[in-house]
Design a protein around this motif. Structure first.
Motif, PDB file in Angstrom:
ATOM      1  N   ASP A 111      -2.290   3.069  -6.446  1.00 31.05           N
ATOM      2  CA  ASP A 111      -2.518   4.174  -5.617  1.00 31.05           C
ATOM      3  C   ASP A 111      -2.696   3.731  -4.252  1.00 31.05           C
ATOM      4  OD1 ASP A 111      -1.964   5.495  -8.145  1.00 31.05           O
ATOM      5  OD2 ASP A 111      -4.296   5.376  -8.395  1.00 31.05           O
ATOM      6  N   GLY A 112      -2.031   2.926  -3.669  1.00 29.27           N
ATOM      7  CA  GLY A 112      -1.965   2.614  -2.144  1.00 29.27           C
ATOM      8  C   GLY A 112      -3.455   1.650  -1.714  1.00 29.27           C
ATOM      9  N   GLU A 113      -4.225   1.175  -2.976  1.00 28.24           N
ATOM     10  CA  GLU A 113      -5.222   0.471  -2.645  1.00 28.24           C
ATOM     11  C   GLU A 113      -5.200  -0.871  -3.288  1.00 28.24           C
ATOM     12  OE1 GLU A 113      -7.676   1.411  -0.285  1.00 28.24           O
ATOM     13  OE2 GLU A 113      -6.640   3.510  -0.153  1.00 28.24           O
ATOM     14  N   LYS A 151       0.971  -0.988  -0.051  1.00 20.86           N
ATOM     15  CA  LYS A 151       0.279   0.154  -0.011  1.00 20.86           C
ATOM     16  C   LYS A 151       0.854   1.208  -0.062  1.00 20.86           C
ATOM     17  CE  LYS A 151      -4.034  -2.159   2.305  1.00 20.86           C
ATOM     18  NZ  LYS A 151      -4.725  -2.405   3.707  1.00 20.86           N
ATOM     19  N   LYS A 152       1.934   1.186   0.886  1.00 28.00           N
ATOM     20  CA  LYS A 152       2.777   2.568   1.067  1.00 28.00           C
ATOM     21  C   LYS A 152       3.600   2.665  -0.373  1.00 28.00           C
ATOM     22  CE  LYS A 152       2.982   2.026   5.815  1.00 28.00           C
ATOM     23  NZ  LYS A 152       3.833   1.701   7.186  1.00 28.00           N
ATOM     24  N   GLU A 211       6.258   5.238  -5.444  1.00 28.32           N
ATOM     25  CA  GLU A 211       5.419   5.263  -6.289  1.00 28.32           C
ATOM     26  C   GLU A 211       5.260   4.370  -7.403  1.00 28.32           C
ATOM     27  OE1 GLU A 211       5.893   9.558  -7.872  1.00 28.32           O
ATOM     28  OE2 GLU A 211       5.235  10.002  -5.736  1.00 28.32           O
ATOM     29  N   SER A 217       8.860   8.003  -0.859  1.00 31.83           N
ATOM     30  CA  SER A 217       7.887   7.958  -1.885  1.00 31.83           C
ATOM     31  C   SER A 217       8.546   7.004  -3.233  1.00 31.83           C
ATOM     32  CB  SER A 217       7.444   9.227  -2.444  1.00 31.83           C
ATOM     33  OG  SER A 217       6.181   8.984  -3.437  1.00 31.83           O
ATOM     34  N   THR A 274       1.610   4.394  -3.017  1.00 25.66           N
ATOM     35  CA  THR A 274       0.983   5.502  -3.008  1.00 25.66           C
ATOM     36  C   THR A 274       1.948   6.527  -3.395  1.00 25.66           C
ATOM     37  OG1 THR A 274      -0.032   4.537  -0.968  1.00 25.66           O
ATOM     38  CG2 THR A 274       0.113   6.869  -1.084  1.00 25.66           C
ATOM     39  N   TYR A 330      -2.143  -4.088  -6.503  1.00 28.53           N
ATOM     40  CA  TYR A 330      -2.382  -2.665  -5.654  1.00 28.53           C
ATOM     41  C   TYR A 330      -2.261  -1.561  -6.723  1.00 28.53           C
ATOM     42  CZ  TYR A 330      -2.466  -5.269  -1.154  1.00 28.53           C
ATOM     43  OH  TYR A 330      -2.712  -5.887  -0.105  1.00 28.53           O
ATOM     44  N   TYR A 368       3.948   9.128  -0.796  1.00 30.48           N
ATOM     45  CA  TYR A 368       3.635   8.539   0.487  1.00 30.48           C
ATOM     46  C   TYR A 368       4.911   9.332   1.548  1.00 30.48           C
ATOM     47  CZ  TYR A 368       3.778   5.749   4.659  1.00 30.48           C
ATOM     48  OH  TYR A 368       3.833   5.426   5.811  1.00 30.48           O
TER      49      TYR A 368
END
Length: 179
Positions: free
Chosen positions: A161-163, A123-124, A138, A136, A127, A159, A130
């Motif tokens: 964009d962190g989701e 997730k991180k 990405e 970050s 993101t 996953y 982050y």
């Protein structure tokens, strides 16, 4: 082919995963270590990158550029921890868009907390921005890859964009029957 978007990366992963299962099925039947399985999957990812003309990108297992640049993330307690994802696809710093894919692999028998730690890391790492630019990464696509040797299946979470955006369960026996 330009693979700098989520769907094209996912397609490249699926093709590499299919080839990995077909060519290395014996490893899946032997309950081999995660590191060995990651190496075999990394090999197929690199073949797909080459096949698709992505000559500036590489799949690497537990990559760390050097001891001074090991990837780090803040954990939930605010402490910084070093991370070595199981597999990453990146340009090794050669392209502006460096980080494409990050994959964490687990056996279904692994400790539940370790599985959750991998999911939180994905997730991180996917993101945007982050914790600011220092931590970050990405990645465009994150993949949680869990192998259940007893049931001969693989559970995969994607996953973006962190989701979590998609989940799949596949039988590796079904894949080999289709080939």
């Amino acid at each position: 082919m330009e693979i700098t978007n989520y769907q094209k990366l996912k397609d490249l992963f699926w093709e590499a995963n299919r080839a990995f299962i077909e060519k290395d099925l014996d490893l899946l039947y032997e309950d081999i270590s995660e590191r060995c399985l990651c190496g075999a999957l990394m090999h197929e990812l690199n073949k797909q990158l080459e096949k698709n003309g992505c000559n500036n990108y590489y799949a690497d297992v537990e990559f760390n550029r050097n001891k001074k640049k090991i990837k780090q993330l803040h954990n939930d307690d605010g402490f910084v921890s070093n991370i070595l994802p199981d597999i990453i696809v990146h340009s090794r710093g050669k392209e502006n868009l460096d980080n494409l894919l990050v994959l964490e692999m687990k056996k279904s028998s692994a400790n539940q907390q370790d599985k959750e730690n991998d999911r939180n890391r994905l997730k991180k790492m996917t993101t945007l921005n982050y914790q600011g630019s220092h931590n970050s990464y990405e990645y465009l696509l994150g993949i949680y890859y869990e192998i259940d040797f007893g049931k001969k299946r693989i559970f995969i979470e994607f996953y973006k964009d962190g989701e979590i955006v998609e989940e799949n369960t596949l039988s590796y026996e079904d894949i080999t029957k289709r080939s």
